[in-house]
Motif scaffolding. Structure first.
Motif, short mmCIF file in Angstrom:
data_model
loop_
_atom_site.label_atom_id
_atom_site.label_comp_id
_atom_site.label_asym_id
_atom_site.label_seq_id
_atom_site.Cartn_x
_atom_site.Cartn_y
_atom_site.Cartn_z
N VAL A 92 0.84 -1.19 0.00
CA VAL A 92 0.00 0.00 0.00
C VAL A 92 0.88 1.25 0.00
O VAL A 92 0.63 2.20 -0.75
CB VAL A 92 -0.96 0.01 1.21
N ASP A 93 1.92 1.25 0.83
CA ASP A 93 2.84 2.38 0.86
C ASP A 93 3.47 2.61 -0.51
O ASP A 93 3.61 3.74 -0.96
CB ASP A 93 3.93 2.17 1.91
N ALA A 94 3.84 1.52 -1.19
CA ALA A 94 4.41 1.64 -2.54
C ALA A 94 3.37 2.20 -3.50
O ALA A 94 3.68 3.04 -4.35
CB ALA A 94 4.91 0.28 -3.03
N GLY A 95 2.12 1.77 -3.38
CA GLY A 95 1.05 2.28 -4.23
C GLY A 95 0.81 3.76 -4.02
O GLY A 95 0.65 4.52 -4.98
N ILE A 96 0.81 4.19 -2.76
CA ILE A 96 0.63 5.61 -2.46
C ILE A 96 1.80 6.42 -3.01
O ILE A 96 1.63 7.51 -3.55
CB ILE A 96 0.46 5.84 -0.94
N PHE A 97 3.01 5.87 -2.89
CA PHE A 97 4.19 6.54 -3.43
C PHE A 97 4.06 6.73 -4.94
O PHE A 97 4.32 7.82 -5.47
CB PHE A 97 5.45 5.73 -3.09
N LEU A 98 3.63 5.68 -5.65
CA LEU A 98 3.49 5.77 -7.11
C LEU A 98 2.36 6.73 -7.50
O LEU A 98 2.49 7.48 -8.47
CB LEU A 98 3.25 4.39 -7.71
N LEU A 99 1.26 6.72 -6.75
CA LEU A 99 0.18 7.66 -7.01
C LEU A 99 0.68 9.09 -6.83
O LEU A 99 0.38 9.97 -7.63
CB LEU A 99 -1.01 7.39 -6.07
N ASN A 100 1.47 9.31 -5.79
CA ASN A 100 2.03 10.63 -5.55
C ASN A 100 2.99 11.04 -6.67
O ASN A 100 3.07 12.21 -7.04
CB ASN A 100 2.73 10.70 -4.20
N LYS A 101 3.72 10.08 -7.23
CA LYS A 101 4.60 10.38 -8.38
C LYS A 101 3.78 10.82 -9.59
O LYS A 101 4.18 11.72 -10.33
CB LYS A 101 5.48 9.18 -8.73
N ASP A 102 2.61 10.20 -9.79
CA ASP A 102 1.72 10.64 -10.87
C ASP A 102 1.22 12.07 -10.62
O ASP A 102 1.18 12.89 -11.53
CB ASP A 102 0.51 9.71 -10.99
N ILE A 103 0.85 12.35 -9.37
CA ILE A 103 0.39 13.69 -9.02
C ILE A 103 1.52 14.69 -9.23
O ILE A 103 1.32 15.79 -9.77
CB ILE A 103 -0.12 13.72 -7.57
N GLU A 104 2.73 14.30 -8.83
CA GLU A 104 3.90 15.17 -9.03
C GLU A 104 4.12 15.44 -10.52
O GLU A 104 4.44 16.57 -10.91
CB GLU A 104 5.14 14.51 -8.42
N GLN A 105 3.94 14.44 -11.35
CA GLN A 105 4.10 14.60 -12.79
C GLN A 105 3.09 15.62 -13.33
O GLN A 105 3.45 16.49 -14.14
CB GLN A 105 3.90 13.25 -13.48
N LEU A 106 1.85 15.55 -12.87
CA LEU A 106 0.83 16.51 -13.30
C LEU A 106 1.13 17.91 -12.77
O LEU A 106 0.93 18.90 -13.48
CB LEU A 106 -0.56 16.05 -12.86
N LEU A 107 1.63 18.00 -11.55
CA LEU A 107 2.03 19.30 -10.99
C LEU A 107 3.16 19.91 -11.80
O LEU A 107 3.12 21.10 -12.17
CB LEU A 107 2.47 19.15 -9.53
N ASN A 108 4.17 19.10 -12.09
CA ASN A 108 5.33 19.60 -12.84
C ASN A 108 4.95 20.06 -14.24
O ASN A 108 5.53 21.01 -14.77
CB ASN A 108 6.41 18.53 -12.92
N ALA A 109 3.96 19.43 -14.84
CA ALA A 109 3.51 19.83 -16.17
C ALA A 109 2.90 21.23 -16.15
O ALA A 109 2.83 21.89 -17.19
CB ALA A 109 2.50 18.83 -16.71
N HIS A 110 2.50 21.68 -14.97
CA HIS A 110 1.93 23.02 -14.83
C HIS A 110 2.86 23.97 -14.09
O HIS A 110 2.43 25.01 -13.59
CB HIS A 110 0.57 22.94 -14.13
N GLY A 111 4.15 23.60 -14.00
CA GLY A 111 5.14 24.47 -13.39
C GLY A 111 5.06 24.55 -11.88
O GLY A 111 5.58 25.49 -11.29
N LEU A 112 4.43 23.58 -11.25
CA LEU A 112 4.32 23.55 -9.79
C LEU A 112 5.18 22.43 -9.22
O LEU A 112 5.40 21.42 -9.88
CB LEU A 112 2.86 23.34 -9.37
N GLU A 113 5.64 22.64 -8.01
CA GLU A 113 6.47 21.64 -7.34
C GLU A 113 5.63 20.84 -6.35
O GLU A 113 4.72 21.38 -5.72
CB GLU A 113 7.62 22.32 -6.58
#
Length: 135
Positions: A92-113
């Protein structure tokens, strides 16, 4: 006379209810990520399979089960299976980490950290991503 078994049963039911609530919340988060990825036309690195409170994040990596070295999706649950105990919590922790990486990818696409990579950071980062359109 106090029965210890009754307390153990109550604690078990409370833990199961908390696990269900966590699965439901992460299922909603996964759904938002999947929808935003489609709306923004940004394919995320770790595909999300939205199944309500039983959603999973997939890692298209070398599968240890594939004998020919082929790529296969390894699925990480976004819910706690009470039968798997510690091993289940690590997945579950690994799944949450990967979900957060997807969210980070979407944030970065909009110039957000992103604000972090821990368990609690996923929902914080998702809130930040959704809030980016309020500005």
């Amino acid at each position: 006379v106090v029965r210890v078994g009754a307390y153990v049963d109550l604690l078990s039911r409370l833990r199961d209810a908390a696990g269900e609530a966590m699965g439901a919340a992460l299922g909603y988060a996964a759904s938002v990520v999947q929808l935003l990825s489609g709306y923004l036309d940004i394919p995320v690195r770790y595909p999300v399979r939205c199944l309500g409170s039983r959603s999973v994040v997939c890692d298209p990596a070398l599968s240890p089960a594939a004998s020919n070295g082929a790529l296969a999706e390894v699925k990480y649950p976004l819910y706690l299976d009470p039968h798997l105990k510690e091993k289940g919590q690590a997945r579950v922790d690994a799944g949450i980490f990967l979900l957060n990486k997807d969210i980070e990818q979407l944030l970065n696409a909009h110039g957000l950290e992103a604000q972090g990579l821990g368990r609690s950071a996923a929902l914080t980062n998702l809130s930040r991503l959704v809030g980016a359109w309020d500005d």
